[in-house]
Scaffold this active site. Sequence first.
Site, PDB file in Angstrom:
ATOM      1  N   LYS A 141      -7.566   0.721  -3.412  1.00  0.00           N
ATOM      2  CA  LYS A 141      -7.119   0.196  -2.119  1.00  0.00           C
ATOM      3  C   LYS A 141      -7.252   1.268  -1.031  1.00  0.00           C
ATOM      4  CE  LYS A 141      -4.495  -1.913   1.042  1.00  0.00           C
ATOM      5  NZ  LYS A 141      -5.102  -2.812   2.016  1.00  0.00           N
ATOM      6  N   LYS A 172      -1.494   5.415   8.908  1.00  0.00           N
ATOM      7  CA  LYS A 172      -0.724   5.527   7.668  1.00  0.00           C
ATOM      8  C   LYS A 172      -1.654   5.503   6.451  1.00  0.00           C
ATOM      9  CE  LYS A 172       1.738   2.566   4.591  1.00  0.00           C
ATOM     10  NZ  LYS A 172       1.991   1.159   4.287  1.00  0.00           N
ATOM     11  N   THR A 188       0.860  -1.173   0.000  1.00  0.00           N
ATOM     12  CA  THR A 188       0.000   0.000   0.000  1.00  0.00           C
ATOM     13  C   THR A 188       0.900   1.228   0.000  1.00  0.00           C
ATOM     14  OG1 THR A 188      -1.760  -1.146   1.170  1.00  0.00           O
ATOM     15  CG2 THR A 188      -1.776   1.252   1.282  1.00  0.00           C
TER      16      THR A 188
END
Lengths: 289, 289, 289, 289
Positions: D168, D237, D92
């Site tokens: 995502k 994050k 990611t």
Amino acid sequence: MDIGFIGLGGMGRAMAENILKAGHRLRVWNRSRERAEPLAALGAQVVDTPAAAFAGDAVFSMLADDAAARAVFDASLLEQAPRDLVHVNMATVSVALAEALAHDHAARGIHYVAAPVMGRPDVAAAAKLTIVAAGPAEAIDRVQPVLDAIGQKTWRLGSLPQHANVVKLAANFTLAAAVETLGEASALLAGHGVAMTDFLDVITSSAFPGPVYAGYGKLIAQDSYEPAQFKARLGLKDVRLALAAADACTTPLPVASVVRDSLLDALAHGEGDMDFAVLGRVAARRAGR
Amino acid sequence: MDIGFIGLGGMGRAMAENILKAGHRLRVWNRSRERAEPLAALGAQVVDTPAAAFAGDAVFSMLADDAAARAVFDASLLEQAPRDLVHVNMATVSVALAEALAHDHAARGIHYVAAPVMGRPDVAAAAKLTIVAAGPAEAIDRVQPVLDAIGQKTWRLGSLPQHANVVKLAANFTLAAAVETLGEASALLAGHGVAMTDFLDVITSSAFPGPVYAGYGKLIAQDSYEPAQFKARLGLKDVRLALAAADACTTPLPVASVVRDSLLDALAHGEGDMDFAVLGRVAARRAGR
Amino acid sequence: MDIGFIGLGGMGRAMAENILKAGHRLRVWNRSRERAEPLAALGAQVVDTPAAAFAGDAVFSMLADDAAARAVFDASLLEQAPRDLVHVNMATVSVALAEALAHDHAARGIHYVAAPVMGRPDVAAAAKLTIVAAGPAEAIDRVQPVLDAIGQKTWRLGSLPQHANVVKLAANFTLAAAVETLGEASALLAGHGVAMTDFLDVITSSAFPGPVYAGYGKLIAQDSYEPAQFKARLGLKDVRLALAAADACTTPLPVASVVRDSLLDALAHGEGDMDFAVLGRVAARRAGR
Amino acid sequence: MDIGFIGLGGMGRAMAENILKAGHRLRVWNRSRERAEPLAALGAQVVDTPAAAFAGDAVFSMLADDAAARAVFDASLLEQAPRDLVHVNMATVSVALAEALAHDHAARGIHYVAAPVMGRPDVAAAAKLTIVAAGPAEAIDRVQPVLDAIGQKTWRLGSLPQHANVVKLAANFTLAAAVETLGEASALLAGHGVAMTDFLDVITSSAFPGPVYAGYGKLIAQDSYEPAQFKARLGLKDVRLALAAADACTTPLPVASVVRDSLLDALAHGEGDMDFAVLGRVAARRAGR
């Protein structure tokens, strides 16, 4: 003039005293009579019912909130009042209530003036309040001498009483946003080891002069919130009223929602009776400090 | 003194002119050389590389953003610089970059002073900037005469350069929050048919004096945002830096997030080059007006 | 059973029909009588006053909001009602009103059950509602056969009626947050040129199955909000109730405030009668699309 | 196939094992070599440099964050790589980095596929990951057998690699918003004395089935956040990446800002290594509980 006064909290009592000092006759009523007694020593007549105060040339009121105002200024009170009486409501009430009261008074031939004030009890005692007044021009003209005995300046905002309440709520929202901002800035500075006082010196000497940034900033810098000059729970009341007024005209006020949540946090932590500046502590708490 | 100057945008050129007027020798560098030429007419020496400016007694810089500063103040520039040089960085950069530059300069024996300024180009032209300076005391002492030629007051904030940047970002965040608040208040007032100017008269005469509330408030009242004195996109840059500085010390700044979203809304609507006060239009748009 | 039914909007009428189909005797009342007439054709007795419906073994009610409930279930109605009557209030009302009604009913020997439902009119018509019920256990037991005629499942949440309302408001808040999130995600995807349907395929096949993400997501993907299955203004009503319930226990709900502002934006743009999914359009509008 | 694998954290190691089990040849590299050793026992060849892994038919990577990816996939690595290699980046990363890597790889004739995954380490171990892949169709076709060894389903999202990253991040934002909502709902319920488990039973049986509401809801109901399955700091994050991706297309994501602040609150209170569900504790803390 022959004047009635309803509601003798910290603000109301100071105003009533200044009306007496200016030489007017005064009938006073308060829900708990003992708060009215000290004014008797100054020459006021303490009366037993709101109706007894709601008479003469004009009546001034300073009740705590919408609920108190709704309870006192009901249909029966208005029905028995003399036609042509001027009612000056100086309390911070909702815009919706101001509209309703203006309507109900007018229907009975009573003049309704909204005249909320800016300033804390010490400012009220010094007769230095800032007054924002709206309502029938002639009615305001008539009570202007009394307003001059209470405040240092009366701003006239037209003939619709609720406009004065909108301005008052917008001003209190502006205050609330400034205090929240100072609290957040303080948390940012502390996070980097910078003294809040250094920051305040800079901004109050340049872009942000005036009592708000210096005064609330100092309380936050000292992390000292008692005794309160303006309690957090009263600040929350005002922010709720601003949000309600905005909701009524489908206007989002995202900063007001943020302040509301910070004030709820304060109340939830037992800080509701601390000074409004306790928003600095809330911001610090969010940052784990 | 023998001084270098790097970065001649609107702010930088005004500062450089005032340094020349104060009688200092000046070497100037700008990425696009044509912006430097007008200073040659005033006696400055235009140089071809940052390194040629990064020399003498002291060098002042005013580059647009972190990326520009990182590109210019790289290892090779610092390596060839004279030991004991004082570098005064007057730009608004991130706290993280200020820390990194302070470290890199110190490692090579160069004195790094952070001295961000408050004020727009017209204030810079009038040599009336407010300067917040932090860094080695002796280095600041040495350049103080030059700072006096640029600004009306220098606030000293200790020996850690980044502390000046934190104060600058907190001040800009305070400004951004005040403008957003004025925008939201304006939408509330408009929703109830009250004139923004009436509101501004009241608050700027009482709790909120000073240039921010009066100046930005007036632009919002006039719904007039061009030409910009301070562009919305520059305001967004500052709010992002404040959020980044807060993130670095795990400090939530919810009001800053609200302002950021409002500024993104402005940019998304093609208002990025309008004045920061365009937040008033954003608030009105949210309310369907 | 001998049952009264008060309030015949889209939801109420569907429930009343299912009660009739289950073989119960039904007296029905609605403020505007013409909405009651179709039920007469199915065997219901249309009555002229709420009091005539507020009798028998049990009375069910489904009024639009707090104001309607306060107006109908007043002291005089309760005073004339038979002791031991069970009142099942299926509407989404405020927690504060649920507490007040529970108190007022108990004081007069009437059993108050809160039984708000989840599901839209088509689900109500199919007798597939999810019911969350709270109140005196014996009273709920008595009306369970009727609840079974209306819904597919009744969740029992204890003896305090307002607990059912809290759960209902928390569920509606969860729904509102999910739709707002889908709207924001959609704006993010569009900003990068990614199809919303691709995203929905992924998440509804993995972490987010169920009707909410697939259903509202599809409406957002199609940017098609009419005719509304659940109107934005009703969603706003529920979010306001959730915020009020949270305020009453000094609990910040920052996501609820965000959704409230987005819904105000929708209403301000004339989208209040569109489907709740119009939050997708609000998010797109903020992004200038 | 002859495959390289770079980055052997909890997720990476599980994937690498499944690739080995599927019968492929595997060269593995990890910054700290000891994490690679267990794979040697399963038949992998442990190599000493990223370059040694960045060869063969295809290379898969699963590095911790943007900084790690930038450090490893630099110009020199790409320069020495075989033309026509397929690089499948399953981490990611930011949309900006995905765009940059896609550009840099293409410039050197290397095929770049973004294939971020959904699922925790236990899901990875079971080869049940959900994979969202984007990039040149032929390149994805070539590695599909390997993806099938890692996940249960690969969603194809077109030829632009960064589109997979956008999906995502939007999915992770959706998750974060759902967990924050559960936390706020929990605080509301607790404020009125209602059990979180009662609420969860209702919503997970009706509108909100699936693992997210049931799983995170249960952790919040138990107020139990250790050991973490997905750490709060990793959730932060992802939210930061979503906000950055939204910023890049001038799109406000107000709910993401709220979640970001709640997660900063968690980290500031030492809860960064607890499960993401600790947002429930943050919401309770705001409410003074």
